[in-house]
Design a protein around this motif. Structure first.
Motif, short mmCIF file in Angstrom:
data_model
loop_
_atom_site.label_atom_id
_atom_site.label_comp_id
_atom_site.label_asym_id
_atom_site.label_seq_id
_atom_site.Cartn_x
_atom_site.Cartn_y
_atom_site.Cartn_z
N GLY A 248 0.82 -1.21 0.00
CA GLY A 248 0.00 0.00 0.00
C GLY A 248 0.85 1.26 0.00
N LYS A 249 1.93 1.24 0.77
CA LYS A 249 2.84 2.39 0.80
C LYS A 249 3.55 2.55 -0.54
N ALA A 250 3.86 1.42 -1.17
CA ALA A 250 4.50 1.48 -2.49
C ALA A 250 3.57 2.13 -3.52
N GLN A 251 2.29 1.80 -3.44
CA GLN A 251 1.33 2.41 -4.37
C GLN A 251 1.21 3.91 -4.12
N LYS A 252 1.19 4.31 -2.86
CA LYS A 252 1.13 5.74 -2.55
C LYS A 252 2.38 6.46 -3.06
N PHE A 253 3.53 5.81 -2.93
CA PHE A 253 4.78 6.39 -3.43
C PHE A 253 4.70 6.53 -4.95
N HIS A 254 4.25 5.50 -5.62
CA HIS A 254 4.07 5.50 -7.08
C HIS A 254 3.22 6.70 -7.51
N LYS B 167 16.62 13.74 -3.23
CA LYS B 167 16.01 14.40 -2.07
C LYS B 167 14.49 14.24 -2.12
N PHE B 168 13.92 14.37 -3.31
CA PHE B 168 12.47 14.18 -3.45
C PHE B 168 12.07 12.75 -3.14
N LEU B 169 12.87 11.78 -3.61
CA LEU B 169 12.56 10.37 -3.34
C LEU B 169 12.58 10.10 -1.84
N ASP B 170 13.54 10.68 -1.14
CA ASP B 170 13.61 10.52 0.32
C ASP B 170 12.36 11.11 0.97
N GLU B 171 11.99 12.30 0.53
CA GLU B 171 10.82 12.97 1.10
C GLU B 171 9.54 12.17 0.84
N ALA B 172 9.42 11.65 -0.38
CA ALA B 172 8.23 10.88 -0.74
C ALA B 172 8.15 9.59 0.08
N ALA B 173 9.29 8.93 0.25
CA ALA B 173 9.32 7.69 1.04
C ALA B 173 8.87 7.96 2.48
N LYS B 174 9.34 9.06 3.04
CA LYS B 174 8.95 9.42 4.41
C LYS B 174 7.45 9.73 4.49
N LYS B 175 6.95 10.48 3.50
CA LYS B 175 5.55 10.89 3.52
C LYS B 175 4.59 9.70 3.46
N VAL B 176 4.99 8.63 2.76
CA VAL B 176 4.10 7.47 2.68
C VAL B 176 4.27 6.54 3.88
N GLY B 177 5.19 6.89 4.77
CA GLY B 177 5.36 6.12 6.00
C GLY B 177 6.35 4.99 5.93
N ALA B 178 7.22 4.99 4.91
CA ALA B 178 8.22 3.94 4.80
C ALA B 178 9.39 4.20 5.74
#
Length: 224
Positions: A127-133, A149-160
């Motif tokens: 589910g987190k992977a789909q939100k990241f996608h 930096k954006f990838l890091d931010e996105a991973a954090k935002k989806v709760g990974a």
């Protein structure tokens, strides 16, 4: 006409617009017929992609329509493909499932890292992977500008768990999957992105939702 080509020349000269309209209509009819024949070939020669049990799936596992997408997170045409998939999900609901596979192109330097992040997050939670996608495609310009930096931010935002993601992007589990996706795409003749398989029927390029709808409707009618 063959013996006296001036008749044709004079007719064209007298009615140039009508002549061009007729030629354009003939070209469009020929293109439509070629597309129809190509689609018939695709229905006859369906592809069989590998769908692993542990792969992230967007939609019900038992959906009647499976769309396998070969895509690139940094590709602008793939962003249009993303919008099309969302439109189809909204229209068909539980009837379809989408399986995102990777075809990162060399011209897009952030496509491979984004693919690695996606698969690393999927190891934690689908589910987190789909939100990241979704987040990457909806903010593609930020990916272009901010890169990792954006990838890091996105991973954090989806709760990974970002620390775990950073470790997992280097593993064989992540990178072998991406390599297998790329090899499969090449096997099926997809060189550019996006490419799709709708129950094994190939669709090439960022075509509008209506193209997919016509295939889905035919698949549904064939089952009746």
């Amino acid at each position: 006409m063959k013996d006296n080509p001036e008749i044709l020349y004079n007719a064209i000269k007298a009615h140039p617009k009508e002549f061009l309209d007729t030629v354009n209509e003939a070209v469009e009819l020929a293109k439509a017929e070629m597309q129809k024949q190509a689609m018939e070939e695709e229905f006859k020669n369906r592809k069989e992609p590998v769908i692993e049990e542990d792969r992230a799936i967007f939609g019900p596992k038992d959906a009647k329509i499976t769309i396998v997408e070969y895509s690139d997170f940094q590709c602008p045409f793939c962003s249009r493909g993303y919008d099309t998939m969302k439109a189809l999900e909204q229209k068909y609901g539980d009837k379809i499932r989408v399986i995102y596979k990777h075809l990162p192109l060399e011209m897009h330097p952030q496509a491979m890292p984004a693919a690695q992040y996606f698969e690393a997050i999927a190891l934690q939670d689908h589910g987190k992977a789909q939100k990241f996608h979704d987040m990457v495609f909806e903010n593609q310009q930020e990916l272009n500008e901010k890169k990792e930096k954006f990838l890091d931010e996105a991973a954090k935002k989806v709760g990974a768990d970002l620390a775990k993601v950073k470790k997992d992007i280097k593993t064989d589990a992540v990178n072998d999957r991406i390599k297998k996706d790329m090899a499969e795409a090449q096997k099926f003749g997809f060189s550019g992105t996006p490419g799709f398989l709708v129950n094994g029927i190939a669709v090439r390029g960022a075509v509008p939702p209506q193209h997919f709808e016509s295939i889905i409707e035919r698949l549904e009618s064939d089952k009746e």
